[in-house]
Motif scaffolding. Structure first.
Motif, PDB file in Angstrom:
ATOM      1  N   ARG B 257       1.015  -1.170   0.013  1.00 62.93           N
ATOM      2  CA  ARG B 257      -0.065  -0.093   0.047  1.00 62.93           C
ATOM      3  C   ARG B 257       0.762   1.234  -0.110  1.00 62.93           C
ATOM      4  O   ARG B 257       0.293   2.441  -0.193  1.00 62.93           O
ATOM      5  CB  ARG B 257      -0.610  -0.062   1.243  1.00 62.93           C
ATOM      6  CG  ARG B 257      -1.779  -1.119   1.090  1.00 62.93           C
ATOM      7  CD  ARG B 257      -3.205  -1.024   2.166  1.00 62.93           C
ATOM      8  NE  ARG B 257      -3.828   0.117   2.070  1.00 62.93           N
ATOM      9  CZ  ARG B 257      -4.630   0.777   2.977  1.00 62.93           C
ATOM     10  NH1 ARG B 257      -5.211  -0.127   4.011  1.00 62.93           N
ATOM     11  NH2 ARG B 257      -5.435   1.927   2.803  1.00 62.93           N
ATOM     12  N   MET B 258       1.877   1.055   0.286  1.00 61.78           N
ATOM     13  CA  MET B 258       3.120   2.346   0.248  1.00 61.78           C
ATOM     14  C   MET B 258       3.326   2.795  -1.264  1.00 61.78           C
ATOM     15  O   MET B 258       3.723   3.805  -1.358  1.00 61.78           O
ATOM     16  CB  MET B 258       4.370   1.999   1.017  1.00 61.78           C
ATOM     17  CG  MET B 258       4.115   1.951   2.520  1.00 61.78           C
ATOM     18  SD  MET B 258       5.495   1.040   3.097  1.00 61.78           S
ATOM     19  CE  MET B 258       6.344   2.533   3.393  1.00 61.78           C
ATOM     20  N   LYS B 259       3.112   1.895  -2.101  1.00 61.76           N
ATOM     21  CA  LYS B 259       3.790   2.001  -3.506  1.00 61.76           C
ATOM     22  C   LYS B 259       3.073   3.104  -4.049  1.00 61.76           C
ATOM     23  O   LYS B 259       3.772   4.120  -4.804  1.00 61.76           O
ATOM     24  CB  LYS B 259       3.473   0.959  -4.567  1.00 61.76           C
ATOM     25  CG  LYS B 259       4.192   0.957  -5.551  1.00 61.76           C
ATOM     26  CD  LYS B 259       3.485   0.177  -6.783  1.00 61.76           C
ATOM     27  CE  LYS B 259       3.987   0.596  -8.073  1.00 61.76           C
ATOM     28  NZ  LYS B 259       3.126  -0.163  -9.217  1.00 61.76           N
ATOM     29  N   PRO B 260       1.831   3.353  -4.162  1.00 62.41           N
ATOM     30  CA  PRO B 260       1.035   4.689  -4.669  1.00 62.41           C
ATOM     31  C   PRO B 260       1.635   5.759  -4.098  1.00 62.41           C
ATOM     32  O   PRO B 260       1.739   7.062  -5.012  1.00 62.41           O
ATOM     33  CB  PRO B 260      -0.333   4.193  -4.383  1.00 62.41           C
ATOM     34  CG  PRO B 260      -0.371   2.969  -3.899  1.00 62.41           C
ATOM     35  CD  PRO B 260       0.539   2.444  -3.412  1.00 62.41           C
ATOM     36  N   TRP B 261       2.027   5.863  -2.825  1.00 62.64           N
ATOM     37  CA  TRP B 261       2.499   7.222  -2.254  1.00 62.64           C
ATOM     38  C   TRP B 261       3.741   7.796  -3.058  1.00 62.64           C
ATOM     39  O   TRP B 261       4.061   8.981  -3.338  1.00 62.64           O
ATOM     40  CB  TRP B 261       3.418   6.858  -1.121  1.00 62.64           C
ATOM     41  CG  TRP B 261       2.513   6.283   0.119  1.00 62.64           C
ATOM     42  CD1 TRP B 261       1.233   6.261   0.095  1.00 62.64           C
ATOM     43  CD2 TRP B 261       2.887   5.914   1.415  1.00 62.64           C
ATOM     44  NE1 TRP B 261       0.401   6.004   1.079  1.00 62.64           N
ATOM     45  CE2 TRP B 261       1.542   5.741   2.099  1.00 62.64           C
ATOM     46  CE3 TRP B 261       4.150   6.054   2.091  1.00 62.64           C
ATOM     47  CZ2 TRP B 261       1.620   5.340   3.317  1.00 62.64           C
ATOM     48  CZ3 TRP B 261       3.906   5.607   3.406  1.00 62.64           C
ATOM     49  CH2 TRP B 261       2.815   5.159   4.004  1.00 62.64           C
ATOM     50  N   PHE B 262       4.656   7.096  -3.991  1.00 61.52           N
ATOM     51  CA  PHE B 262       5.568   7.481  -4.550  1.00 61.52           C
ATOM     52  C   PHE B 262       5.437   7.579  -6.154  1.00 61.52           C
ATOM     53  O   PHE B 262       6.146   7.815  -6.969  1.00 61.52           O
ATOM     54  CB  PHE B 262       6.885   6.377  -4.539  1.00 61.52           C
ATOM     55  CG  PHE B 262       7.209   6.523  -3.103  1.00 61.52           C
ATOM     56  CD1 PHE B 262       7.780   7.408  -2.256  1.00 61.52           C
ATOM     57  CD2 PHE B 262       6.759   5.282  -2.151  1.00 61.52           C
ATOM     58  CE1 PHE B 262       8.055   7.372  -1.025  1.00 61.52           C
ATOM     59  CE2 PHE B 262       7.223   5.084  -0.961  1.00 61.52           C
ATOM     60  CZ  PHE B 262       7.865   6.150  -0.212  1.00 61.52           C
ATOM     61  N   GLU B 263       4.067   7.446  -6.604  1.00 64.69           N
ATOM     62  CA  GLU B 263       3.588   7.822  -7.989  1.00 64.69           C
ATOM     63  C   GLU B 263       3.740   9.499  -8.167  1.00 64.69           C
ATOM     64  O   GLU B 263       2.591   9.812  -8.274  1.00 64.69           O
ATOM     65  CB  GLU B 263       2.594   7.244  -8.146  1.00 64.69           C
ATOM     66  CG  GLU B 263       2.733   5.669  -8.282  1.00 64.69           C
ATOM     67  CD  GLU B 263       1.368   4.943  -8.332  1.00 64.69           C
ATOM     68  OE1 GLU B 263       0.443   5.250  -8.210  1.00 64.69           O
ATOM     69  OE2 GLU B 263       1.403   3.507  -8.595  1.00 64.69           O
ATOM     70  N   VAL B 264       4.963   9.974  -8.046  1.00 60.44           N
ATOM     71  CA  VAL B 264       4.663  11.371  -8.179  1.00 60.44           C
ATOM     72  C   VAL B 264       5.194  11.858  -9.433  1.00 60.44           C
ATOM     73  O   VAL B 264       5.942  11.191 -10.228  1.00 60.44           O
ATOM     74  CB  VAL B 264       6.035  11.918  -7.161  1.00 60.44           C
ATOM     75  CG1 VAL B 264       6.123  13.332  -7.248  1.00 60.44           C
ATOM     76  CG2 VAL B 264       6.215  11.346  -5.837  1.00 60.44           C
ATOM     77  N   GLY B 265       4.394  12.656 -10.085  1.00 61.47           N
ATOM     78  CA  GLY B 265       4.486  13.038 -11.582  1.00 61.47           C
ATOM     79  C   GLY B 265       5.504  13.782 -11.760  1.00 61.47           C
ATOM     80  O   GLY B 265       6.396  14.357 -10.840  1.00 61.47           O
ATOM     81  N   ASP B 266       5.783  14.170 -13.022  1.00 61.20           N
ATOM     82  CA  ASP B 266       7.083  14.833 -13.462  1.00 61.20           C
ATOM     83  C   ASP B 266       6.953  16.241 -13.403  1.00 61.20           C
ATOM     84  O   ASP B 266       7.691  17.108 -13.582  1.00 61.20           O
ATOM     85  CB  ASP B 266       7.394  14.290 -14.760  1.00 61.20           C
ATOM     86  CG  ASP B 266       8.687  13.649 -15.049  1.00 61.20           C
ATOM     87  OD1 ASP B 266       9.561  13.662 -13.893  1.00 61.20           O
ATOM     88  OD2 ASP B 266       9.109  13.001 -15.808  1.00 61.20           O
ATOM     89  N   ASP B 267       5.583  16.618 -12.898  1.00 60.81           N
ATOM     90  CA  ASP B 267       5.314  18.076 -12.904  1.00 60.81           C
ATOM     91  C   ASP B 267       6.199  18.765 -11.863  1.00 60.81           C
ATOM     92  O   ASP B 267       6.405  18.432 -10.668  1.00 60.81           O
ATOM     93  CB  ASP B 267       3.816  18.260 -12.423  1.00 60.81           C
ATOM     94  CG  ASP B 267       3.481  17.801 -11.546  1.00 60.81           C
ATOM     95  OD1 ASP B 267       4.068  16.394 -11.009  1.00 60.81           O
ATOM     96  OD2 ASP B 267       2.377  18.098 -11.014  1.00 60.81           O
ATOM     97  N   ASN B 268       6.744  19.980 -12.350  1.00 62.21           N
ATOM     98  CA  ASN B 268       7.700  20.649 -11.566  1.00 62.21           C
ATOM     99  C   ASN B 268       6.967  21.665 -10.407  1.00 62.21           C
ATOM    100  O   ASN B 268       7.457  22.116  -9.520  1.00 62.21           O
ATOM    101  CB  ASN B 268       8.689  21.618 -11.991  1.00 62.21           C
ATOM    102  CG  ASN B 268       9.425  20.669 -13.253  1.00 62.21           C
ATOM    103  OD1 ASN B 268       9.592  19.423 -12.924  1.00 62.21           O
ATOM    104  ND2 ASN B 268      10.176  21.299 -13.953  1.00 62.21           N
ATOM    105  N   ALA B 269       5.609  21.848 -10.806  1.00 59.62           N
ATOM    106  CA  ALA B 269       4.930  22.801 -10.109  1.00 59.62           C
ATOM    107  C   ALA B 269       4.363  22.205  -8.700  1.00 59.62           C
ATOM    108  O   ALA B 269       4.617  23.014  -7.738  1.00 59.62           O
ATOM    109  CB  ALA B 269       3.420  23.056 -10.871  1.00 59.62           C
TER     110      ALA B 269
END
Lengths: 212, 947
Positions: B257-269
């Motif tokens: 369940r921790m995996k989705p935490w790190f689905e950080v997009g490439d957006d710099n904003a």
């Protein structure tokens, strides 16, 4: 791993009766002749199959020493099953069963399945408690009884699995409220999805309550 | 009065004074007022004063307030005021006060906390009040308990722990639908779980992981607010240094369940400060599960889970993404490091990760580029070094691949390799790069003799026109050039790691004539504080040269080097210098954990793995140096004799093993033999009992026979004859008797049938025409057939009987075999029995004959029956023929009658005509009637004739 149900167990009983060894034998299939005293509570887990369904057992092995008794009490409420263990070579551990049982009945939910275990059945020569006595005690208090040996692994599987079977039957009979996790039972993620009708409606109710 | 009090207490008069008085009055009202409203107003007033007159309210009203909590539990409003007041007393919200002041105030808070918890019942009371759903009670209750925990953590924890449902009740706060309470509940649980493993476990048992992960998801994971941060902090509390909870976390499949935490997009904003904080704690949470200080098994299983659920892959994506803030990137590198450390599968995966550049470069190369780049942040460079170390930890394959990039045969000139970067770092002008590269290279050699030897082959091209130098040579060259301490420490650590446990490398090192003089000079010189560490490392290097020396170089044998130390440095001095390493203030810090963490770049001196090497070698080198050559010789001799002893011992061991095997074999033989003999004994006893049984049975038989009187005289003596036989005999006799009975029955039946047949025959004879005869015949036939079947079955029975008799005879013969072993008397008895049997068999034969005779008579009867039936059939045929004839004649008669009737009619009409004509015809009429009767009589006669 996907499972249909998850059951929480606790193992209780006097110090040195072999609670940790039973757990180790069940989860790791090995025996440790010299085991440190359990401090507080230790955790172990294993998957079993009953009636073709995968069932996950989460087991909390408690410290038997008197000083940890108050900590142990915190675990009764959330458990669906308890293994109450005594040592067949030490009569005092058998004599203390009543105290343990009172404690368990007082703090647990009323449906908790309790299995009485006479451990160290391999030490027949040093036996102090007859099998019949254990059987009689179990009959008197409405428990399931079994003699085991964590050393030879005799009946260890059966003890854990039979307890699970008992719980499973209670679920089938509708005795347990499986949607209340405080009972120590949880429906597996997949199972819950297929049984969505019941929890779904409950969820809706809860959401409604939250709005008010 | 007011004045006097003011003077005595030394307090300034004025509003303060009146405040004290008011508080006193209010306390009296709280204590004595019988009206709830009055008490409530008083407590409310106390609450409003509690911030300003904290000390006064605390000292005077505390007991009254506690009593309110006990007695007025029905009124949530007064409870709320009381709780708020106590809260104000024990903790101060004012943050703008000076720090000193704050501290003093905190002391006050601690004092009041102590007073409150003096009676553990107060905490229990508070826990009970938390069950009250009313917001006015629950919220201040939560805040108060949190404050109490903040002030006196261990004590309050202890009290909550022993109240059976204490922790469970507090866990219920997380399910509260009012966010304020849920969030303050989180803060409460944070305080509650601080460094108390027992409570942490109970909280985990109460499904904390599930609930916290749900809240984090609900709040939007890393994009969520401070609530997510609080959840993460609580999770950290629960998992840090708590192996049981870590195991539970893993077994509960919460890693997935921790995996989705790190689905950080490439957006710099989207990198708010909160998001950075959240992500930071998320990464920490991952690291807690795979920390090198955990048990290896636990870490390994978590690492496996992280690879299988794709968490590692997700982290590597962040690693290679652009626009990630530096501190997140650094922490991600550290996290990846610990997720792959010592796990072959994860390390292999990491080696295969490529940066999304053109052309794609391995992530390792990209990271190493940052490590040897001066412009990168220090912590980032440390993180990369850690990552590289973790990649190589217990990874012989990875070590080989890194070293291979330096070897002449495999160098690929077109692309930047890890080896190139490391060499570049080793010899760059930046001491930090030197140190990092040296340590990184040392990790490629750790516990790997092959790579230590391989690295000796590496040659470096220095400048044009000069011959290439070996890497080892280049290291010592730089060392002797007197560069920065950091550089030299790094190189010395590399050299120590390289040549330790590798005699060939030691030889290579000693082969350079300048090395030993340089080391001795470094050690013996009396240098300043800064150089002490270098001296220590030089001593270690020289010590390794002695300890791992294979005496292949004549000038630098163990003995010669020792003599050198004694002459140039002095043993004591040498050992003291060697001790400088472990006495260094930074040494113990590096020894604590594998991750290279340094407060400043200057502190970057020790590597964790190197400290292990020092620990291992310090003792043995000290010993080796202290030993004189004679002692060494002696030791060698001792070693030799020991070896001899060893060989002798092994010989004996071998012998013992062989003997053991023989003994085992013999034991097995003995076991099989004993089992055989046991078996034999068993059969003997079995036979004995059988014989006894037979005897007993025979006795019974004898008695029976005595009763029947048949052959009693002959059997009287043969009392103890085979029992089995006698039993069978009696059975047989019974069967025979039954048979006889059957026979009798059949005979009677036969007789009946005979009479039947006889009667039938007579019937057939005298009433051949009767139709009923046929029916009787059919019945008879049926009966006959049944009879035949009976006879057949009987014959079969008889056959069986004879067979069993024969069997019996045979069994007798067999039985007489073992029986004869017993004694001769038995034999005689058996013979008697045989006689008996023979008599019985003759009897049976007689019976058989009888049966045969019966059969024959039956056959005769059957034949009679057959002939009877045939005659009956013939008669029947005749009867039917006659009947036909009769019928025909009857028809003719009918026809004639009809004709007569017609003629009568005609005659009558004619008579009538004649009458009409007037003629008398009476005579004719009489005549006609006469004729008619005569005709009838004729017909009757004819009929009779026909018959």
């Amino acid at each position: 791993m996907a499972y249909a149900y998850l059951f929480k167990y606790i193992i209780i009983g006097d110090t040195g009766v072999g609670k940790s060894c039973l757990l180790l034998q069940f989860t790791d299939k090995r025996f440790q002749p010299v085991h440190d005293l359990t401090i507080g509570v230790e955790f172990g887990a294993r998957m079993i199959t009953i009636d073709g369904k995968q069932i996950k057992l989460q087991i909390w092995d408690t410290a038997g020493q008197e000083s940890f008794r108050s900590i142990t009490r915190s675990y009764y409420r959330g458990a669906a099953g308890a293994l109450l263990v005594y040592d067949i070579t030490r009569r005092d551990t058998f004599n203390h069963l009543t105290t343990w049982l009172e404690d368990a009945r007082q703090h647990s939910n009323s449906n908790m399945v309790i299995m009485l275990i006479g451990n160290k059945s391999d030490l027949e020569s040093r036996r102090e408690v007859k099998k019949e006595e254990g059987e009689a005690f179990a009959r008197e208090h409405g428990l399931v009884f079994m003699e085991t040996s964590a050393k030879t692994a005799s009946n260890v599987e059966e003890a854990f699995i039979n307890t699970a079977k008992e719980i499973y039957e209670k679920i089938q009979e509708g005795v347990f409220d499986i949607n209340n996790e405080a009972n120590g039972i949880k429906i597996g993620p997949q199972h819950a999805a297929t049984n969505s009708s019941l929890p779904g409606s409950q969820g809706a109710q809860q959401a409604g309550g939250g709005c008010c | 009065m007011n004045f006097i009090r003011g003077v005595i207490s030394g307090q300034p008069a004025g509003p303060q004074h009146s405040g004290v008085e008011t508080i006193q009055k209010l306390c009296d009202r709280v204590a004595s007022s019988t009206l709830l409203e009055d008490r409530r107003d008083a407590v409310r007033a106390l609450k409003s004063l509690s911030k300003k007159y904290r000390m006064e309210v605390g000292s005077q009203a505390m007991d009254h307030l506690i009593r309110i909590l006990q007695t007025d539990s029905a009124d949530s409003e007064i409870l709320g005021y009381a709780l708020d007041t106590i809260y104000n007393i024990i903790c101060s919200d004012e943050e703008d006060e000076q720090e000193e002041m704050q501290k003093q105030v905190d002391d006050v808070g601690a004092q009041f906390t102590e007073r409150f918890i003096q009676d553990p019942e107060n905490i229990t009371l508070l826990l009970t009040l938390l069950e009250e759903f009313d917001f006015h009670v629950r919220w201040p209750g939560v805040k108060l308990l949190t404050a109490l925990l903040k002030n006196q953590c261990a004590q309050v924890q202890g009290i909550i722990l022993v109240s059976p449902m204490g922790v469970s009740r507090l866990m219920d706060l997380l399910a509260d639908s009012r966010e304020v309470i849920r969030n303050d509940g989180l803060l409460l649980l944070q305080q509650l779980t601080k460094s108390n493993a027992a409570i942490q476990k109970i909280v985990a048992f109460e499904n904390a992981f599930e609930r916290l992960l749900d809240i984090i998801t609900e709040e939007g994971t890393s994009d969520g607010g401070i609530v997510v941060e609080d959840c993460l902090l609580l999770l950290l509390n629960l998992l840090k240094n708590n192996s049981s909870n870590q195991n539970f976390f893993k077994e509960g499949s919460y890693i997935q369940r921790m995996k989705p935490w790190f689905e950080v997009g490439d957006d710099n904003a989207g990198w708010s400060a909160q998001k950075v904080t959240n992500l930071h704690y998320m990464l920490q949470l991952v690291r807690v599960l795979v920390s090198p200080v955990n048990s290896p098994g636990a870490t390994a299983s978590c690492q496996k889970a992280m690879f299988h659920c794709g968490l590692l892959q997700q982290l590597c994506t962040i690693l290679m993404a652009t626009g990630v803030p530096a501190d997140i990137l650094t922490e991600t590198i550290n996290t990846v490091s610990e997720v792959i450390r010592g796990s072959q599968v994860n390390q292999d995966y990491f080696a295969s990760v490529n940066a999304p550049s053109n052309p794609p470069r391995p992530a390792i190369v990209v990271l190493l580029m940052s490590m040897v780049n001066e412009r990168q942040p220090f912590v980032l460079r440390c993180a990369v070094l850690y990552c590289f170390q973790c990649f190589l930890y217990k990874n012989q394959k990875g070590q080989g691949e890194i070293v291979a990039t330096l070897l002449p045969s495999t160098i690929d000139a077109n692309s930047i390799s890890a080896g190139q970067l490391l060499c570049g770092g080793l010899f760059s002008a930046d001491s930090l790069s030197n140190w990092c590269a040296a340590v990184a290279l040392a990790h490629a050699l750790q516990d790997n003799l092959t790579q230590k030897e391989q690295l000796l082959r590496v040659q470096l091209a220095t400048s044009l026109g000069k011959p290439p130098v070996s890497l080892l040579q280049q290291c010592t060259n730089i060392l002797s050039q007197g560069s920065k301490v950091q550089t030299r420490v790094g190189l010395l650590m590399l050299l120590c790691t390289w040549i330790s446990n590798c005699p060939i490398a030691v030889t290579h090192f000693l082969h350079n004539q300048e090395n030993v003089p340089f080391l001795t000079a470094q050690i013996s010189e009396n240098l300043g504080e800064d150089e002490r560490l270098v001296q220590g490392l030089c001593a270690l290097l020289l010590g390794i040269c002695i300890y791992y020396n294979d005496n292949s170089l004549e000038n630098y044998t163990k003995d010669k080097l020792k003599q050198l130390i004694e002459k140039r440095i002095g043993k004591e001095n040498f050992v003291e210098k060697l001790g400088f390493i472990t006495k260094h203030e930074l040494y113990s810090r590096a020894a604590q954990k594998p991750q290279p963490v340094f407060s400043t770049p200057e502190h970057m001196l020790f590597d964790h793995e190197f400290t292990k090497l020092v620990k291992e070698l310090e003792g043995v080198i000290t010993k080796a140096v202290h030993k004189s050559s004679e002692e060494e010789k002696k030791e060698e001799e001792v070693k030799k004799t020991l070896e001899q002893h060893d060989s002798i011992v092994t010989q004996y061991k071998e012998l013992i093993r062989e003997q053991d095997a023989q003994i085992n074999e013999l034991k097995a033989q003995v076991a099989s033999m004993t089992s055989q003999s046991e078996q034999m004994q068993a059969t003997i006893t079995q036979q004995l009992t059988q014989i006894q049984q037979h005897k007993d049975q025979y006795n019974i038989l004898k008695l029976k026979l005595g009763k029947t009187g048949d052959q009693s005289a002959s059997q009287g003596e043969g009392a103890h004859v085979n029992g089995l036989q006698s039993e069978e005999l009696s059975q047989l006799r019974e069967e025979l008797e039954e048979l006889r009975r059957q026979h009798a029955q059949q005979q009677t039946q036969l007789a009946e049938q005979d009479t039947l047949i006889a009667s039938l025959k007579s019937e057939a004879a005298h009433s051949a025409e009767a139709a009923e005869g046929t029916l009787a015949n059919a019945e008879l036939l049926k009966e006959l057939e049944a009879l035949r079947a009976q006879v057949m079955s009987q014959a079969a029975d008889i056959n069986q009987l004879t067979e069993s008799q024969e069997l019996l005879r045979r069994a007798e013969a067999v039985q007489s075999g073992p029986g004869s072993v017993d004694n001769g008397v038995d034999m005689a008895r058996v013979a008697e029995l045989e006689k008996q049997l023979a008599a019985q068999s003759t009897e049976a034969q007689k019976l058989q004959e009888e049966v045969k005779g019966l059969n024959a008579s039956r056959a005769g009867m059957e034949a009679d029956l057959a002939s009877a039936t045939s005659t009956a059939a013939i008669l029947q045929a005749e009867v039917s023929k006659l009947q036909q004839e009769v019928q025909e004649s009857k028809k003719e008669q009918d026809d004639l009658l009809m004709l007569l009737a017609d003629q009568d009619q005609k005659i009558l009409t004619l008579k009538q005509k004649l009458k009409d004509l007037g003629e008398t015809i009476e005579d004719e009429d009489d005549l006609d009637s006469k004729d008619q009767s005569e005709d009838d009589e004729d017909e009757e006669e004819e009929e009779e004739d026909d018959e």
